[in-house]
Design a protein around this motif. Structure first.
Motif, PDB file in Angstrom:
ATOM      1  N   ARG A  91      63.589  55.627  43.114  1.00  0.00           N
ATOM      2  CA  ARG A  91      62.176  54.790  43.805  1.00  0.00           C
ATOM      3  C   ARG A  91      61.587  56.068  44.613  1.00  0.00           C
ATOM      4  NH1 ARG A  91      65.749  50.267  44.634  1.00  0.00           N
ATOM      5  NH2 ARG A  91      65.632  49.043  42.968  1.00  0.00           N
ATOM      6  N   LYS A  92      62.215  57.016  45.134  1.00  0.00           N
ATOM      7  CA  LYS A  92      61.452  57.880  45.959  1.00  0.00           C
ATOM      8  C   LYS A  92      60.651  58.845  44.982  1.00  0.00           C
ATOM      9  CE  LYS A  92      65.809  58.517  48.698  1.00  0.00           C
ATOM     10  NZ  LYS A  92      66.730  59.227  49.165  1.00  0.00           N
ATOM     11  N   ARG A  93      60.679  58.918  43.837  1.00  0.00           N
ATOM     12  CA  ARG A  93      59.843  59.446  42.963  1.00  0.00           C
ATOM     13  C   ARG A  93      58.965  58.892  41.967  1.00  0.00           C
ATOM     14  NH1 ARG A  93      61.115  64.925  44.421  1.00  0.00           N
ATOM     15  NH2 ARG A  93      63.537  65.109  44.965  1.00  0.00           N
ATOM     16  N   THR A  94      59.158  57.442  41.909  1.00  0.00           N
ATOM     17  CA  THR A  94      58.257  56.829  40.906  1.00  0.00           C
ATOM     18  C   THR A  94      56.694  57.031  41.079  1.00  0.00           C
ATOM     19  OG1 THR A  94      58.992  54.840  42.145  1.00  0.00           O
ATOM     20  CG2 THR A  94      60.155  55.400  40.171  1.00  0.00           C
ATOM     21  N   PHE A 105      71.156  41.254  27.627  1.00  0.00           N
ATOM     22  CA  PHE A 105      71.169  40.575  29.092  1.00  0.00           C
ATOM     23  C   PHE A 105      72.226  41.177  29.870  1.00  0.00           C
ATOM     24  CE2 PHE A 105      69.092  37.759  26.229  1.00  0.00           C
ATOM     25  CZ  PHE A 105      68.049  36.979  27.025  1.00  0.00           C
ATOM     26  N   GLY A 106      72.683  42.191  29.670  1.00  0.00           N
ATOM     27  CA  GLY A 106      73.660  43.127  30.405  1.00  0.00           C
ATOM     28  C   GLY A 106      73.149  43.650  31.525  1.00  0.00           C
ATOM     29  N   ASP A 107      72.027  44.030  31.605  1.00  0.00           N
ATOM     30  CA  ASP A 107      71.219  45.103  32.308  1.00  0.00           C
ATOM     31  C   ASP A 107      70.532  44.392  33.646  1.00  0.00           C
ATOM     32  OD1 ASP A 107      72.001  46.104  29.752  1.00  0.00           O
ATOM     33  OD2 ASP A 107      70.910  48.112  30.579  1.00  0.00           O
ATOM     34  N   VAL A 108      69.583  43.560  33.285  1.00  0.00           N
ATOM     35  CA  VAL A 108      69.011  42.888  34.411  1.00  0.00           C
ATOM     36  C   VAL A 108      69.115  41.400  34.449  1.00  0.00           C
ATOM     37  CG1 VAL A 108      67.310  44.882  34.469  1.00  0.00           C
ATOM     38  CG2 VAL A 108      66.900  42.923  33.204  1.00  0.00           C
ATOM     39  N   GLN A 109      68.915  40.890  35.696  1.00  0.00           N
ATOM     40  CA  GLN A 109      68.924  39.591  35.731  1.00  0.00           C
ATOM     41  C   GLN A 109      67.701  38.888  35.741  1.00  0.00           C
ATOM     42  OE1 GLN A 109      71.047  39.737  39.795  1.00  0.00           O
ATOM     43  NE2 GLN A 109      72.865  38.606  38.926  1.00  0.00           N
ATOM     44  N   GLY A 110      67.634  37.735  35.342  1.00  0.00           N
ATOM     45  CA  GLY A 110      66.180  36.903  35.375  1.00  0.00           C
ATOM     46  C   GLY A 110      65.021  37.419  34.173  1.00  0.00           C
ATOM     47  N   ALA A 115      63.839  50.851  38.267  1.00  0.00           N
ATOM     48  CA  ALA A 115      63.395  51.238  39.703  1.00  0.00           C
ATOM     49  C   ALA A 115      62.263  50.276  40.335  1.00  0.00           C
ATOM     50  CB  ALA A 115      62.974  52.685  39.818  1.00  0.00           C
ATOM     51  N   GLN A 116      61.302  49.961  39.545  1.00  0.00           N
ATOM     52  CA  GLN A 116      60.481  48.998  39.809  1.00  0.00           C
ATOM     53  C   GLN A 116      60.545  47.648  39.977  1.00  0.00           C
ATOM     54  OE1 GLN A 116      57.040  50.668  37.464  1.00  0.00           O
ATOM     55  NE2 GLN A 116      56.726  52.221  39.123  1.00  0.00           N
ATOM     56  N   MET A 117      61.855  47.218  39.439  1.00  0.00           N
ATOM     57  CA  MET A 117      62.140  45.922  39.320  1.00  0.00           C
ATOM     58  C   MET A 117      62.593  45.285  40.601  1.00  0.00           C
ATOM     59  SD  MET A 117      61.816  44.717  36.295  1.00  0.00           S
ATOM     60  CE  MET A 117      62.822  43.505  36.012  1.00  0.00           C
ATOM     61  N   ASN A 118      62.828  46.066  41.517  1.00  0.00           N
ATOM     62  CA  ASN A 118      63.251  45.478  42.925  1.00  0.00           C
ATOM     63  C   ASN A 118      64.372  44.753  42.791  1.00  0.00           C
ATOM     64  OD1 ASN A 118      61.297  47.310  44.460  1.00  0.00           O
ATOM     65  ND2 ASN A 118      59.612  45.388  43.941  1.00  0.00           N
ATOM     66  N   GLY A 119      65.561  45.284  42.477  1.00  0.00           N
ATOM     67  CA  GLY A 119      66.916  44.503  42.571  1.00  0.00           C
ATOM     68  C   GLY A 119      67.287  43.689  41.620  1.00  0.00           C
ATOM     69  N   THR A 120      66.690  43.547  40.480  1.00  0.00           N
ATOM     70  CA  THR A 120      67.321  42.628  39.633  1.00  0.00           C
ATOM     71  C   THR A 120      68.184  43.415  38.756  1.00  0.00           C
ATOM     72  OG1 THR A 120      65.163  43.285  37.955  1.00  0.00           O
ATOM     73  CG2 THR A 120      65.079  41.189  39.266  1.00  0.00           C
ATOM     74  N   ALA A 121      68.062  44.777  38.642  1.00  0.00           N
ATOM     75  CA  ALA A 121      69.104  45.494  37.686  1.00  0.00           C
ATOM     76  C   ALA A 121      70.608  45.396  38.314  1.00  0.00           C
ATOM     77  CB  ALA A 121      68.677  46.857  37.686  1.00  0.00           C
ATOM     78  N   TYR A 122      71.416  45.009  37.464  1.00  0.00           N
ATOM     79  CA  TYR A 122      72.730  44.599  37.829  1.00  0.00           C
ATOM     80  C   TYR A 122      73.797  45.206  36.942  1.00  0.00           C
ATOM     81  CZ  TYR A 122      73.871  40.730  34.861  1.00  0.00           C
ATOM     82  OH  TYR A 122      74.050  39.777  33.582  1.00  0.00           O
ATOM     83  N   VAL A 123      75.218  45.267  37.306  1.00  0.00           N
ATOM     84  CA  VAL A 123      76.314  45.190  36.383  1.00  0.00           C
ATOM     85  C   VAL A 123      76.993  43.918  36.510  1.00  0.00           C
ATOM     86  CG1 VAL A 123      78.470  46.482  36.341  1.00  0.00           C
ATOM     87  CG2 VAL A 123      76.484  47.978  37.042  1.00  0.00           C
ATOM     88  N   PRO A 124      77.034  43.367  35.179  1.00  0.00           N
ATOM     89  CA  PRO A 124      77.604  41.979  35.226  1.00  0.00           C
ATOM     90  C   PRO A 124      79.260  42.043  35.690  1.00  0.00           C
ATOM     91  CG  PRO A 124      77.279  42.690  32.903  1.00  0.00           C
ATOM     92  CD  PRO A 124      76.637  43.915  34.021  1.00  0.00           C
ATOM     93  N   GLU A 125      79.767  41.027  36.160  1.00  0.00           N
ATOM     94  CA  GLU A 125      81.148  40.849  36.450  1.00  0.00           C
ATOM     95  C   GLU A 125      81.952  40.396  35.244  1.00  0.00           C
ATOM     96  OE1 GLU A 125      81.457  37.775  39.486  1.00  0.00           O
ATOM     97  OE2 GLU A 125      80.321  39.097  40.800  1.00  0.00           O
ATOM     98  N   SER A 126      81.558  39.892  34.062  1.00  0.00           N
ATOM     99  CA  SER A 126      82.159  39.526  32.988  1.00  0.00           C
ATOM    100  C   SER A 126      81.335  39.483  31.618  1.00  0.00           C
ATOM    101  CB  SER A 126      82.950  38.202  33.134  1.00  0.00           C
ATOM    102  OG  SER A 126      82.161  37.101  33.317  1.00  0.00           O
TER     103      SER A 126
END
Length: 294
Positions: free
Chosen positions: A125-128, A192-197, A224-235
């Motif tokens: 995000r520092k570079r986008t 569906f294993g990369d971002v939520q929603g 980077a511009q999704m502001n928090g929806t990228a995730y690593v799923p638990e299962s």
């Protein structure tokens, strides 16, 4: 080839750190401890040499038994050590213990990969903003200056993103069946294993990138511009639940309406008021009839 992101996650798990330290020591011991004959074989060599000398000279060495006993005794310790080291080494290279430890600690490994992903996107995000709409090397060279610097920095982050995602699926695979139609494979291919929603507004190109695990600079900037929806799923189950929720978002339940089967309260009507019975001419009773017989 080792995965740096996954190795970094492993380094946060004390059991795995201890296992690797132990395995390294076993490997070193296996390289340095020399081979050793079994005691019976060591003693037999002395006896065989004495017999050869007797056949050649006709004289049996007087100390053959003492030397055979000494060889047997000396071989006991060396052979026991080499056998024990060999057994430890065989267990260490077999991999079952390591696989079990990784499976048991999978939640912690995935959690650390999630932290790595968050740190990566914070750095991106520092570079986008400086990058703007530039997505190719030619565009970056033409723009020059801070744009070119941002492009170079973001390109350097791409291998880390790929390592994190690869480590994610390697960890989620532990303990899972991995056939073409397995839940694991369906989850990996779902996107569906990369971002939520994920919703109807998710760009098709980005969704395809997640389905195929083909991560480009454009995808990194988008994340980077999704502001928090990228995730690593638990299962694996979490991924499939997210997919099902999206695919059934417009469905209407076919279940029939629930009927109220509780007893109906039927009011009891009031009893009718009795009406007086009409009075007619009274018929004579049999006892009132008088027979006149003349």
């Amino acid at each position: 080839m080792p995965n740096p992101a996954l190795e970094a996650a492993y380094a946060t798990i004390p059991e795995l750190v201890e296992y690797h330290e132990r395995t390294e020591r076993i490997g070193e011991l296996h390289r340095t401890v020399p081979p050793a004959d079994a005691p019976e074989i060591a003693a037999q060599k002395i006896v065989n040499e004495a017999l050869e000398e007797y056949l050649r000279t006709g004289v049996m060495p007087a100390d053959v038994e003492a030397r055979a006993t000494e060889a047997y005794t000396a071989a006991l310790g060396a052979h026991a050590l080499r056998s024990a080291v060999g057994s430890l080494y065989a267990d260490s290279v077999h991999g079952q213990t390591l696989e079990f430890l990784r499976q048991v600690n999978a939640p912690a490994i995935l959690a650390d990969l999630g932290v790595q992903l968050a740190d990566l996107l914070t750095e991106a995000r520092k570079r986008t903003e400086a990058l703007g709409a530039v997505r190719t090397a030619d565009e970056a060279l033409t723009a020059g200056g801070k744009v070119a610097e941002a492009y170079t920095a973001l390109r350097a982050l791409l291998p880390t993103l790929r390592d994190i995602r690869s480590g994610q699926w390697d960890t989620l695979r532990l303990g899972q069946l991995t056939g073409p139609s397995s839940p694991y494979q369906r989850a990996k291919d779902s996107g569906f294993g990369d971002v939520q929603g994920i919703n109807d507004d998710t760009p098709r190109g980005q969704f395809t990138a997640m389905q195929n695990q083909r991560y480009t600079l454009d995808h990194l900037v988008w994340l980077a511009q999704m502001n928090g929806t990228a995730y690593v799923p638990e299962s694996v189950e979490d991924v499939l639940v997210a997919q099902e929720a999206y695919e059934t978002r417009h469905s209407v339940s076919d279940a029939p309406l629930v009927k109220d089967l509780s007893p109906l309260a039927v009011p009891t009507p009031p009893a009718p008021t009795p009406k007086p019975r009409p009075v007619h001419g009274r018929k004579p009773a049999p006892a009132d009839i008088v027979l006149n017989i003349n």
